[in-house]
Design an enzyme around this catalytic site. Structure first.
Site, PDB file in Angstrom:
ATOM      1  N   GLY A 233      -9.381  71.865 103.442  1.00  0.00           N
ATOM      2  CA  GLY A 233     -10.075  70.982 104.367  1.00  0.00           C
ATOM      3  C   GLY A 233     -10.529  69.708 103.693  1.00  0.00           C
ATOM      4  N   SER A 234     -11.592  69.145 104.200  1.00  0.00           N
ATOM      5  CA  SER A 234     -12.094  67.872 103.705  1.00  0.00           C
ATOM      6  C   SER A 234     -12.820  68.038 102.371  1.00  0.00           C
ATOM      7  CB  SER A 234     -13.060  67.258 104.723  1.00  0.00           C
ATOM      8  OG  SER A 234     -14.258  68.027 104.788  1.00  0.00           O
ATOM      9  N   GLY A 238     -15.147  71.107 101.004  1.00  0.00           N
ATOM     10  CA  GLY A 238     -14.821  71.770  99.752  1.00  0.00           C
ATOM     11  C   GLY A 238     -15.976  71.779  98.768  1.00  0.00           C
ATOM     12  N   GLU A 255      -8.293  73.296  98.280  1.00  0.00           N
ATOM     13  CA  GLU A 255      -7.221  72.352  98.596  1.00  0.00           C
ATOM     14  C   GLU A 255      -7.811  71.309  99.544  1.00  0.00           C
ATOM     15  OE1 GLU A 255      -4.470  72.305  97.127  1.00  0.00           O
ATOM     16  OE2 GLU A 255      -3.986  74.326  96.467  1.00  0.00           O
ATOM     17  N   CYS A 289      -2.232  66.490 104.171  1.00  0.00           N
ATOM     18  CA  CYS A 289      -2.988  66.139 102.967  1.00  0.00           C
ATOM     19  C   CYS A 289      -2.096  65.393 101.983  1.00  0.00           C
ATOM     20  CB  CYS A 289      -3.602  67.374 102.327  1.00  0.00           C
ATOM     21  SG  CYS A 289      -2.428  68.691 101.971  1.00  0.00           S
TER      22      CYS A 289
END
Length: 502
Positions: A233-234, A238, A255, A289
């Protein structure tokens, strides 16, 4: 509202079994309600975690090749359901059909990879300094692991984690994005049917999908019963996950965002570069991403590239992702489109020249969806907006004079996921790949930043989180390491020559 799951032959179980407050998902195609989902309560989530731990105690003792056989069957089941799962991905998150089915293919590929790995998990035999001793390093199953996935890869990221976790002897508790709850329910059902047909004594489930909003992810992140949390995610998300897991001394596999750059040198094949740039920048409507965010082109070729890309952008088929010929579908929702507008406004305020952007309308574009025109922005490399990742098809373009300058520009952002260079000079390629070159977890030569293969470890550095999923030795995330010493003699010599005679 007709359930999209039942329309494709799946059960609605994971949309209705929750006993908490309901929420509604919306299709980005037209912005209309897609499904109503009952969130799981805190008590239900605790029950799921406890059951995952109970089954882990059985599953870890099943021989690894036998575990691999289950994952092989999962891969076969996914092959059979590829079209239906691809339809769900298109309808729920807006990917064009080719990309949606490509994501399902990633699930199949990681299953194939994991099956082979199930017969190859191994440690080391290490020479011992003591006579009649041998020293070993072995990898053991870790436990029940938590997986938190994002909307943009609603099924593949779960499979990356689940396939490896299962062959390693772990069980899985999955919190999917609330924007992709239907996709998750279908994947859970496919695996559950495989588990039931597999009929391993004591193994009734291997994956527990828990539906809901942010608080669901926070609950599994905080659980000390889940030794690993794999979160996609963002960057802010994270950092929160990493802090919570770190405080309980668990493991976090993160990630997060990518602010990916591609360098084009004077020697590059420009037609090859243009094709790669276009897919990397506008594929999935810029919602990967690994999407290309920054184009760093030599001053001798930058104008040519901008002209070519402008012409291509003007003719890109934008519209309903389920229709043949569409190459750019919608953004996930209106807030994503508003974020793109805001980023372009900031770019203009910081001296950038915007080409394209704005809402896409007209024939073939459904009402209610957040359809946008991809944008090119010619801007100075030190503009503040360039440091930020906007999850939309915005490509910042900046010139350079020397390769050292280009590499420095590429590395001068907080994120470090994917990078690429287009060159026909061996020296330039090798410099880019060297220790003084790209600082990203992925560095490519003469291909774009998107489209990583299953066989390589996937992940990045810096604010991207440092995690590695998928191929190579990413399986080690899902296991614990044990160093073991065996004395097969009759004496008890001590290490380092220590004497301790009684």
């Amino acid at each position: 509202m007709t359930s999209p799951l039942s329309a494709l032959g799946f059960s609605d179980r994971l949309l209705t079994e929750g006993q908490g407050q309901s929420f509604t998902t919306h299709s980005p195609i037209d912005g209309q309600p897609y499904a109503t989902v009952n969130a799981h309560t805190a008590e239900q989530i605790d029950t799921a975690i406890n059951k995952a731990c109970d089954v882990f105690a059985v599953w870890r003792s099943v021989p690894a090749p036998r575990r691999g056989e289950l994952v092989r069957r999962l891969g076969e089941a996914l092959r059979e359901k590829k079209t239906e799962l691809g339809q769900l991905v298109s309808q729920e998150v807006g990917k064009i059909t080719a990309e949606a089915e490509g994501e399902v293919q990633e699930m199949i590929d990681i299953c194939d990879f994991a099956v082979g790995l199930s017969r190859q998990i191994g440690g080391l035999t290490i020479p011992s300094e003591r006579p009649m001793h041998h020293l070993l390093e072995r990898w053991q199953p870790l436990g029940a692991v938590g997986v938190i996935s994002a909307f943009n890869f609603p099924v593949a990221v779960w499979a990356w984690n689940a396939a490896l976790a299962l062959i390693c002897g772990d069980t899985v508790v999955w919190k999917p994005s609330e924007k992709a709850a239907v996709c998750a329910a279908a994947c859970d059902e496919v695996l559950q049917q495989v588990v039931e047909d597999f009929a391993e004594p004591g193994v009734t489930r291997l994956n527990w999908t828990v539906q809901g909003l942010r608080e669901v992810g926070e609950q599994i992140t905080a659980s000390p019963k889940l030794p690993l949390i794999s979160a996609t995610g963002s960057v802010p998300m994270g950092k929160s996950v990493g802090e919570v897991v770190g405080k309980r001394l668990g493991r976090a596999l993160l990630e997060l965002g990518g602010n990916n750059a591609l360098i084009v040198t004077p020697s590059a094949d420009l037609e090859l570069a243009v094709r790669a740039i276009t897919f990397s920048a506008v594929g999935t409507a810029g919602q990967r991403c690994t999407t290309l965010r920054r184009l760093i082109a030599h001053e001798s070729v930058v104008d040519t590239l901008v002209d070519r890309l402008t012409s291509i952008y003007d003719t890109l088929p934008i519209g309903d992702p389920t229709q043949d010929g569409t190459l750019v579908g919608p953004l996930i929702d209106e807030p994503a489109a508003a974020a793109m507008d805001a980023a372009l406004d900031r770019a203009k305020a910081q001296g950038g020249t915007v080409i394209g952007g704005g809402r896409a309308t007209g024939a073939g574009i459904p009402d209610g969806g957040a359809y946008v025109k991809p944008a090119l922005v010619r801007i100075a490399s030190d503009a503040e907006v360039v440091q930020q990742e906007t999850f939309a098809p915005i490509l910042y373009v900046m010139p350079y004079q020397t390769l050292d300058e280009a590499i420095a520009l590429q590395n001068n952002v907080p994120q470090g996921l994917s990078s690429a260079i287009f060159t026909n000079e061996v020296g330039e390629a090798e410099l880019f790949l060297s220790a003084t070159g790209s600082d990203c977890g992925i560095a490519n030569v003469n291909i774009g930043t998107s489209g990583a293969e299953i066989g390589g470890a996937f992940g990045g550095e810096k604010e991207t989180g440092g995690g590695r999923e998928s191929g190579s030795d990413a399986w080690k995330n899902y296991m614990r390491r044990a160093t073991q010493t065996v004395n097969y003699g009759k004496e008890l010599p001590l290490a380092q020559g220590i004497k301790f005679d009684q």
